[in-house]
Design a protein around this motif. Structure first.
Motif, PDB file in Angstrom:
ATOM      1  N   ILE A   1       0.824  -1.201   0.000  1.00 47.43           N
ATOM      2  CA  ILE A   1       0.000   0.000   0.000  1.00 47.43           C
ATOM      3  C   ILE A   1       0.863   1.257   0.000  1.00 47.43           C
ATOM      4  N   THR A   2       0.421   2.238  -0.752  1.00 49.27           N
ATOM      5  CA  THR A   2       1.028   3.558  -0.752  1.00 49.27           C
ATOM      6  C   THR A   2       0.041   4.529  -1.379  1.00 49.27           C
ATOM      7  N   ASP A   3       0.418   5.804  -1.492  1.00 52.61           N
ATOM      8  CA  ASP A   3      -0.540   6.847  -1.825  1.00 52.61           C
ATOM      9  C   ASP A   3      -1.179   6.702  -3.196  1.00 52.61           C
ATOM     10  N   VAL A   4      -0.429   6.253  -4.214  1.00 56.51           N
ATOM     11  CA  VAL A   4      -1.060   6.106  -5.533  1.00 56.51           C
ATOM     12  C   VAL A   4      -2.166   5.062  -5.512  1.00 56.51           C
ATOM     13  N   GLY A   5      -2.060   4.106  -4.603  1.00 53.85           N
ATOM     14  CA  GLY A   5      -3.138   3.143  -4.451  1.00 53.85           C
ATOM     15  C   GLY A   5      -4.407   3.796  -3.940  1.00 53.85           C
ATOM     16  N   ALA A   6      -4.259   4.763  -3.031  1.00 53.57           N
ATOM     17  CA  ALA A   6      -5.418   5.498  -2.527  1.00 53.57           C
ATOM     18  C   ALA A   6      -6.021   6.366  -3.630  1.00 53.57           C
ATOM     19  N   ILE A   7      -5.165   6.982  -4.456  1.00 57.52           N
ATOM     20  CA  ILE A   7      -5.656   7.784  -5.574  1.00 57.52           C
ATOM     21  C   ILE A   7      -6.431   6.914  -6.556  1.00 57.52           C
ATOM     22  N   ALA A   8      -5.907   5.720  -6.813  1.00 59.07           N
ATOM     23  CA  ALA A   8      -6.531   4.811  -7.784  1.00 59.07           C
ATOM     24  C   ALA A   8      -7.944   4.423  -7.384  1.00 59.07           C
ATOM     25  N   LYS A   9      -8.255   4.482  -6.118  1.00 63.43           N
ATOM     26  CA  LYS A   9      -9.597   4.141  -5.662  1.00 63.43           C
ATOM     27  C   LYS A   9     -10.594   5.279  -5.852  1.00 63.43           C
ATOM     28  N   LYS A  10     -10.065   6.476  -6.206  1.00 65.55           N
ATOM     29  CA  LYS A  10     -10.917   7.657  -6.295  1.00 65.55           C
ATOM     30  C   LYS A  10     -10.935   8.307  -7.667  1.00 65.55           C
ATOM     31  N   ASN A  11      -9.907   8.059  -8.478  1.00 68.63           N
ATOM     32  CA  ASN A  11      -9.765   8.762  -9.745  1.00 68.63           C
ATOM     33  C   ASN A  11      -9.369   7.769 -10.831  1.00 68.63           C
ATOM     34  N   THR A  12      -9.772   8.023 -12.053  1.00 62.98           N
ATOM     35  CA  THR A  12      -9.494   7.088 -13.147  1.00 62.98           C
ATOM     36  C   THR A  12      -8.087   7.218 -13.721  1.00 62.98           C
ATOM     37  N   VAL A  13      -7.341   8.246 -13.336  1.00 60.54           N
ATOM     38  CA  VAL A  13      -6.014   8.462 -13.897  1.00 60.54           C
ATOM     39  C   VAL A  13      -5.105   7.266 -13.622  1.00 60.54           C
TER      40      VAL A  13
ATOM     41  N   ILE B   1      11.553  11.422 -15.525  1.00 64.68           N
ATOM     42  CA  ILE B   1      11.585  12.446 -16.570  1.00 64.68           C
ATOM     43  C   ILE B   1      11.237  11.839 -17.924  1.00 64.68           C
ATOM     44  N   ASP B   2      11.797  10.673 -18.224  1.00 62.91           N
ATOM     45  CA  ASP B   2      11.515  10.013 -19.496  1.00 62.91           C
ATOM     46  C   ASP B   2      10.033   9.663 -19.627  1.00 62.91           C
ATOM     47  N   ILE B   3       9.436   9.138 -18.556  1.00 63.93           N
ATOM     48  CA  ILE B   3       8.022   8.767 -18.605  1.00 63.93           C
ATOM     49  C   ILE B   3       7.145   9.998 -18.759  1.00 63.93           C
ATOM     50  N   PHE B   4       7.407  11.027 -17.965  1.00 65.02           N
ATOM     51  CA  PHE B   4       6.598  12.239 -18.058  1.00 65.02           C
ATOM     52  C   PHE B   4       6.740  12.901 -19.436  1.00 65.02           C
ATOM     53  N   THR B   5       7.937  12.872 -20.000  1.00 67.96           N
ATOM     54  CA  THR B   5       8.154  13.475 -21.315  1.00 67.96           C
ATOM     55  C   THR B   5       7.415  12.704 -22.398  1.00 67.96           C
ATOM     56  N   THR B   6       7.424  11.389 -22.287  1.00 68.19           N
ATOM     57  CA  THR B   6       6.754  10.539 -23.277  1.00 68.19           C
ATOM     58  C   THR B   6       5.239  10.690 -23.235  1.00 68.19           C
ATOM     59  N   THR B   7       4.691  10.994 -22.075  1.00 70.44           N
ATOM     60  CA  THR B   7       3.239  11.004 -21.884  1.00 70.44           C
ATOM     61  C   THR B   7       2.668  12.414 -21.719  1.00 70.44           C
ATOM     62  N   TYR B   8       3.413  13.434 -22.091  1.00 68.05           N
ATOM     63  CA  TYR B   8       3.060  14.808 -21.729  1.00 68.05           C
ATOM     64  C   TYR B   8       1.786  15.316 -22.385  1.00 68.05           C
ATOM     65  N   ASN B   9       1.404  14.771 -23.549  1.00 63.71           N
ATOM     66  CA  ASN B   9       0.318  15.368 -24.337  1.00 63.71           C
ATOM     67  C   ASN B   9      -0.983  14.584 -24.295  1.00 63.71           C
ATOM     68  N   LYS B  10      -1.115  13.667 -23.339  1.00 62.67           N
ATOM     69  CA  LYS B  10      -2.324  12.849 -23.287  1.00 62.67           C
ATOM     70  C   LYS B  10      -2.606  12.434 -21.855  1.00 62.67           C
ATOM     71  N   ARG B  11      -3.883  12.375 -21.524  1.00 64.85           N
ATOM     72  CA  ARG B  11      -4.286  11.842 -20.220  1.00 64.85           C
ATOM     73  C   ARG B  11      -4.499  10.339 -20.359  1.00 64.85           C
ATOM     74  N   TYR B  12      -3.807   9.572 -19.549  1.00 64.93           N
ATOM     75  CA  TYR B  12      -3.949   8.129 -19.539  1.00 64.93           C
ATOM     76  C   TYR B  12      -4.861   7.759 -18.370  1.00 64.93           C
ATOM     77  N   ALA B  13      -6.014   7.200 -18.695  1.00 66.24           N
ATOM     78  CA  ALA B  13      -7.013   6.953 -17.659  1.00 66.24           C
ATOM     79  C   ALA B  13      -7.899   5.774 -18.044  1.00 66.24           C
ATOM     80  N   PHE B  14      -8.483   5.145 -17.044  1.00 64.53           N
ATOM     81  CA  PHE B  14      -9.491   4.123 -17.247  1.00 64.53           C
ATOM     82  C   PHE B  14     -10.838   4.805 -17.509  1.00 64.53           C
ATOM     83  N   ASN B  15     -11.759   4.077 -18.082  1.00 71.76           N
ATOM     84  CA  ASN B  15     -13.086   4.639 -18.302  1.00 71.76           C
ATOM     85  C   ASN B  15     -13.810   4.865 -16.982  1.00 71.76           C
ATOM     86  N   ASN B  16     -13.644   3.928 -16.059  1.00 71.42           N
ATOM     87  CA  ASN B  16     -14.282   4.013 -14.750  1.00 71.42           C
ATOM     88  C   ASN B  16     -13.306   3.492 -13.698  1.00 71.42           C
TER      89      ASN B  16
END
Length: 359
Positions: free
Chosen positions: A195-207, A239-254
């Protein structure tokens, strides 16, 4: 400041769960010194005390989170020093080794580096992760509605990239396809984690979110150290990941799309432990093979087992040994138990491995 300079400055700052005021003040003062408050940078707090930072103006923001508490006792006599590419901490009152608090001061340092590196960026500094993600569980999840991806550096070692926490899928195929070359470049394996904070975010947001190893070792102990090269490599990966993904939101539908329908075995054990489960990975496969099975929803098996020991930090018996990742950790506070070589899993004829078939 660069990452090393930041670590040398924040390692001596005393901070523990429920007593994070000194670390909060340092972060706010640092950001006010570095940026023109109100023009390039906006900071706010929620009711719990979490610190939200937005830099620049954009439709989308790469986003990083970290936590500012540690498990170590408050100590005003700590000094950091370097030896052979490793950061150590010493209690100068008795000249004994003290934990660096790399969990998660490394995360703080890398988050500040990302804020400095990118013109448009978001960050959250969460309180009280070490006792069950208390801060992030009460966060304003709408803050992440315009995040491209959310990364966290809150795992020991240098090789793991966490895609799943307790059956919650952190990211999906679209993001994995983008970042897989970077994971291979930095020799990262995809795995499930504690468990860590991104797990808590994942329960509330589709990102889509992820956690990763970031260069601290022997966490939650007086022997906790930080490998400088591993930290810097982790920052480059981010930095590499953020640069590669800078122009799109990656998210689940729900949000519900994150949850795998495993055959869980919930319930109290004979030791009073709640939440023991058996969602199985195929053993003796590489991290990438495992991830392919995870995202393609193939049949796979896991070998998590309840063990006869208690967490030395919180005393909880919610402790598991994962034979795939070779880790023992506490569900309650997230503490890793390193001295587990002599610990034997509790055998129970009713707790066999289960499988999950593709729907």
């Amino acid at each position: 400041m660069n990452i090393l300079e930041t670590l040398l400055e924040i390692i001596p700052i005393p901070t523990t769960t429920h007593k994070t005021e000194a670390m909060s003040k340092w972060i706010i003062d640092y950001l006010n010194r570095q940026y023109n408050q109100g023009a390039n940078l906006h900071m706010k707090h929620d009711k719990y005390g979490n610190i939200y930072v937005t830099k620049g103006q954009s439709a989308l923001y790469p986003t990083m989170v970290c936590h500012i508490d540690t498990v170590h006792n408050l100590n005003n006599n700590v000094k950091a020093f370097i030896h052979d590419d490793v950061l150590y901490a010493m209690d100068t009152s008795d000249m004994t080794q003290f934990g660096t608090g790399g969990d998660d001061k490394v995360g703080i340092a890398i988050t500040l580096k990302m804020l400095d590196h990118f013109d448009n960026f978001k960050a959250v500094f969460f309180l009280d992760e070490e006792y069950g993600c208390l801060g992030s569980s009460q966060c304003d999840s709408s803050f992440f509605d315009n995040s491209t991806v959310v990364l966290q550096c809150d795992r020991r070692g240098k090789s793991d990239f966490v895609n799943n926490i307790s059956g919650t899928k952190l990211y999906g195929k679209s993001l994995r396809k983008k970042i897989l070359p970077h994971l291979k470049k930095y020799n990262r394996k995809e795995t499930n984690g504690g468990i860590t904070d991104v797990g808590a975010i994942a329960k509330k947001n589709t990102v889509m979110v992820a956690n990763m190893s970031c260069g601290y070792y022997n966490p939650h102990s007086s022997k906790e150290t930080i490998n400088i090269t591993d930290v810097l490599d982790t920052a480059k990966l981010c930095i590499d990941i953020f640069t590669t993904t800078y122009n799109k939101r990656y998210a689940f539908n729900n949000v519900s799309d994150r949850i795998k329908t495993f055959n869980y075995n919930y319930g109290y054990t004979n030791y009073g432990t709640y939440g023991s489960y058996y969602h199985n990975h195929t053993q003796k496969k590489s991290g990438y093979d495992l991830a392919e099975n995870f995202y393609d929803e193939e049949i796979y098996t896991d070998n998590r087992a309840q063990i006869d020991t208690c967490c030395e930090i919180c005393g909880s018996q919610q402790v598991e040994y994962d034979e795939y990742s070779l880790e023992v950790w506490c569900h309650n506070c997230g503490n890793y138990i390193d001295n587990y070589n002599d610990i034997q899993p509790i055998t129970n004829s009713n707790e066999n491995e289960s499988t999950h078939n593709k729907n």
